[in-house]
Design a protein around this motif. Structure first.
Motif, PDB file in Angstrom:
ATOM      1  N   ARG A 106      29.306  38.563  22.550  1.00 47.61           N
ATOM      2  CA  ARG A 106      29.252  38.588  24.009  1.00 47.61           C
ATOM      3  C   ARG A 106      29.242  40.034  24.489  1.00 47.61           C
ATOM      4  O   ARG A 106      29.845  40.912  23.870  1.00 47.61           O
ATOM      5  CB  ARG A 106      30.454  37.852  24.609  1.00 47.61           C
ATOM      6  CG  ARG A 106      30.532  36.378  24.261  1.00 47.61           C
ATOM      7  CD  ARG A 106      31.823  35.798  24.807  1.00 47.61           C
ATOM      8  NE  ARG A 106      32.049  34.453  24.318  1.00 47.61           N
ATOM      9  CZ  ARG A 106      32.079  33.370  25.085  1.00 47.61           C
ATOM     10  NH1 ARG A 106      31.886  33.482  26.384  1.00 47.61           N
ATOM     11  NH2 ARG A 106      32.315  32.182  24.569  1.00 47.61           N
ATOM     12  N   LEU A 107      28.595  40.252  25.623  1.00 42.94           N
ATOM     13  CA  LEU A 107      28.603  41.559  26.272  1.00 42.94           C
ATOM     14  C   LEU A 107      29.630  41.490  27.392  1.00 42.94           C
ATOM     15  O   LEU A 107      29.498  40.697  28.325  1.00 42.94           O
ATOM     16  CB  LEU A 107      27.215  41.889  26.813  1.00 42.94           C
ATOM     17  CG  LEU A 107      26.954  43.338  27.231  1.00 42.94           C
ATOM     18  CD1 LEU A 107      27.182  44.292  26.066  1.00 42.94           C
ATOM     19  CD2 LEU A 107      25.532  43.484  27.753  1.00 42.94           C
ATOM     20  N   ARG A 158      30.318  49.835  23.615  1.00 44.59           N
ATOM     21  CA  ARG A 158      28.884  50.093  23.506  1.00 44.59           C
ATOM     22  C   ARG A 158      28.460  51.301  24.337  1.00 44.59           C
ATOM     23  O   ARG A 158      27.742  52.170  23.862  1.00 44.59           O
ATOM     24  CB  ARG A 158      28.137  48.836  23.952  1.00 44.59           C
ATOM     25  CG  ARG A 158      26.640  48.947  24.044  1.00 44.59           C
ATOM     26  CD  ARG A 158      26.048  47.569  24.238  1.00 44.59           C
ATOM     27  NE  ARG A 158      24.693  47.614  24.753  1.00 44.59           N
ATOM     28  CZ  ARG A 158      23.917  46.544  24.871  1.00 44.59           C
ATOM     29  NH1 ARG A 158      24.371  45.358  24.520  1.00 44.59           N
ATOM     30  NH2 ARG A 158      22.695  46.655  25.350  1.00 44.59           N
ATOM     31  N   LEU A 174      30.986  48.888  28.785  1.00 45.86           N
ATOM     32  CA  LEU A 174      30.445  47.679  28.172  1.00 45.86           C
ATOM     33  C   LEU A 174      30.913  47.601  26.727  1.00 45.86           C
ATOM     34  O   LEU A 174      30.882  48.597  25.996  1.00 45.86           O
ATOM     35  CB  LEU A 174      28.915  47.695  28.211  1.00 45.86           C
ATOM     36  CG  LEU A 174      28.229  47.150  29.459  1.00 45.86           C
ATOM     37  CD1 LEU A 174      26.720  47.328  29.335  1.00 45.86           C
ATOM     38  CD2 LEU A 174      28.561  45.678  29.679  1.00 45.86           C
ATOM     39  N   ASP A 217      30.689  45.139  23.060  1.00 50.57           N
ATOM     40  CA  ASP A 217      30.220  44.009  22.262  1.00 50.57           C
ATOM     41  C   ASP A 217      31.448  43.333  21.672  1.00 50.57           C
ATOM     42  O   ASP A 217      32.284  43.995  21.037  1.00 50.57           O
ATOM     43  CB  ASP A 217      29.296  44.483  21.136  1.00 50.57           C
ATOM     44  CG  ASP A 217      27.884  44.763  21.632  1.00 50.57           C
ATOM     45  OD1 ASP A 217      27.347  43.920  22.369  1.00 50.57           O
ATOM     46  OD2 ASP A 217      27.331  45.821  21.284  1.00 50.57           O
ATOM     47  N   HIS A 250      22.025  45.043  32.829  1.00 53.24           N
ATOM     48  CA  HIS A 250      22.444  44.118  31.779  1.00 53.24           C
ATOM     49  C   HIS A 250      23.227  42.957  32.387  1.00 53.24           C
ATOM     50  O   HIS A 250      23.971  43.140  33.354  1.00 53.24           O
ATOM     51  CB  HIS A 250      23.345  44.824  30.753  1.00 53.24           C
ATOM     52  CG  HIS A 250      22.735  46.037  30.134  1.00 53.24           C
ATOM     53  ND1 HIS A 250      21.909  45.982  29.037  1.00 53.24           N
ATOM     54  CD2 HIS A 250      22.830  47.350  30.464  1.00 53.24           C
ATOM     55  CE1 HIS A 250      21.524  47.210  28.707  1.00 53.24           C
ATOM     56  NE2 HIS A 250      22.068  48.053  29.561  1.00 53.24           N
ATOM     57  N   ALA A 304      26.332  40.594  31.839  1.00 53.66           N
ATOM     58  CA  ALA A 304      27.574  40.688  31.082  1.00 53.66           C
ATOM     59  C   ALA A 304      28.590  39.717  31.671  1.00 53.66           C
ATOM     60  O   ALA A 304      28.339  39.044  32.674  1.00 53.66           O
ATOM     61  CB  ALA A 304      28.112  42.116  31.105  1.00 53.66           C
TER      62      ALA A 304
END
Length: 286
Positions: free
Chosen positions: A5-6, A36, A75, A77, A111, A113
């Motif tokens: 998941r982000l 990230r 962010l 991961d 992105h 998220a």
């Protein structure tokens, strides 16, 4: 294989040691949560309106507002095992809940998220002051990543009317002396020469920037009445909103280099297709 998941973190999870402590206390591995890049959550501001018994004071939340605001963070991961640990750390779904959000990364790209926001029934009507220790977790997490702390300062002052980013990087017809500067000039408090990483393309009557590994030269404008300015510039640049695929230019956030150092600013990047032979090699529109 389960896909990672982000996750966008904006509060205590900006502090790695806080995450490790939670994992140690719950016999969980801190592995599986990997940072990230630094990032910005669009359309939200920071607020302290939830009292955490575990923290002994207010805990951070992000609250929707218009798209002229953005909240800095990072962010991550996150694999499935670490996600379960993170959900437990956030007290979800009893105290915080998951929310799908749009985030601008360090590369200026948008992105999708997930973040955590306070559950409606846990929100207090009054300001909930965080402890000095908790405040320091967020402040140091932002400062250590080169991100501004003025949004945190404004949340502590209970001020939510001023966007965190009050600069605009321009590189074409909006620059001082160019054809559309008169549209921007009423909102400009100060200006200076600046550059960002990217490539400048000749689109005919105006240029368009694509972010990348080149250099684009322009001007950094310090703005007043930021919301009104960006509303006007969005109309001029044909920006229709985040997550849309039919804008002429997209508004994003970039790091800008000036003689005084690094600043964060809004800018507009061309949303259409370009060809290599349209690149302006020296990166200047004049």
């Amino acid at each position: 294989m389960t896909q990672n998941r982000l996750y966008f973190g904006y509060g205590s999870n900006l502090d790695w040691n806080d995450w490790v402590r939670h994992c140690d206390e719950n016999n969980a591995s801190p592995d599986g949560l990997e940072e990230r890049e630094i990032a910005w959550l669009v359309g939200h501001h920071l607020k302290f309106h939830y009292h955490s018994r575990r923290r002994g004071g207010g805990a951070a939340d992000v609250v929707p507002i218009n798209e002229y605001h953005a909240t800095p963070g990072a962010l991550f991961d996150v694999d499935e095992c670490a996600w379960s640990t993170l959900v437990a750390k956030e007290g979800a779904p009893s105290y915080y809940k998951e929310k799908n959000v749009l985030v601008i990364g360090l590369d200026g790209q948008l992105h999708e998220a997930v973040t955590f926001v306070v559950c409606d029934d846990k929100i207090e009507p009054d300001f909930q002051r965080p402890t000095d220790v908790y405040h320091a977790l967020i402040h140091n997490g932002l400062h250590g990543r080169g991100l501004p702390t003025n949004g945190l300062d404004m949340a502590m002052q209970r001020r939510f009317d001023t966007p965190t980013i009050n600069h605009l990087f321009v590189y074409g017809t909006l620059m001082s002396g160019q054809s559309r500067f008169t549209q921007l000039e009423p909102y400009v408090r100060s200006q200076q020469q600046a550059s960002v990483q990217g490539h400048l393309h000749d689109l005919g009557d105006y240029p368009g920037m694509k972010l990348g590994d080149g250099v684009v030269h322009g001007q950094l404008m310090e703005l007043e009445n930021v919301e009104a300015c960006l509303e006007r510039m969005d109309a001029i640049e044909g920006f229709l909103g985040f997550g849309r695929n039919d804008s002429l230019f997209d508004r994003t956030i970039v790091q800008v280099r000036t003689e005084q150092g690094i600043a964060w600013a809004w800018t507009y990047v061309y949303a259409g297709e370009v060809v290599d032979d349209s690149i302006i090699e020296h990166g200047r529109w004049f």
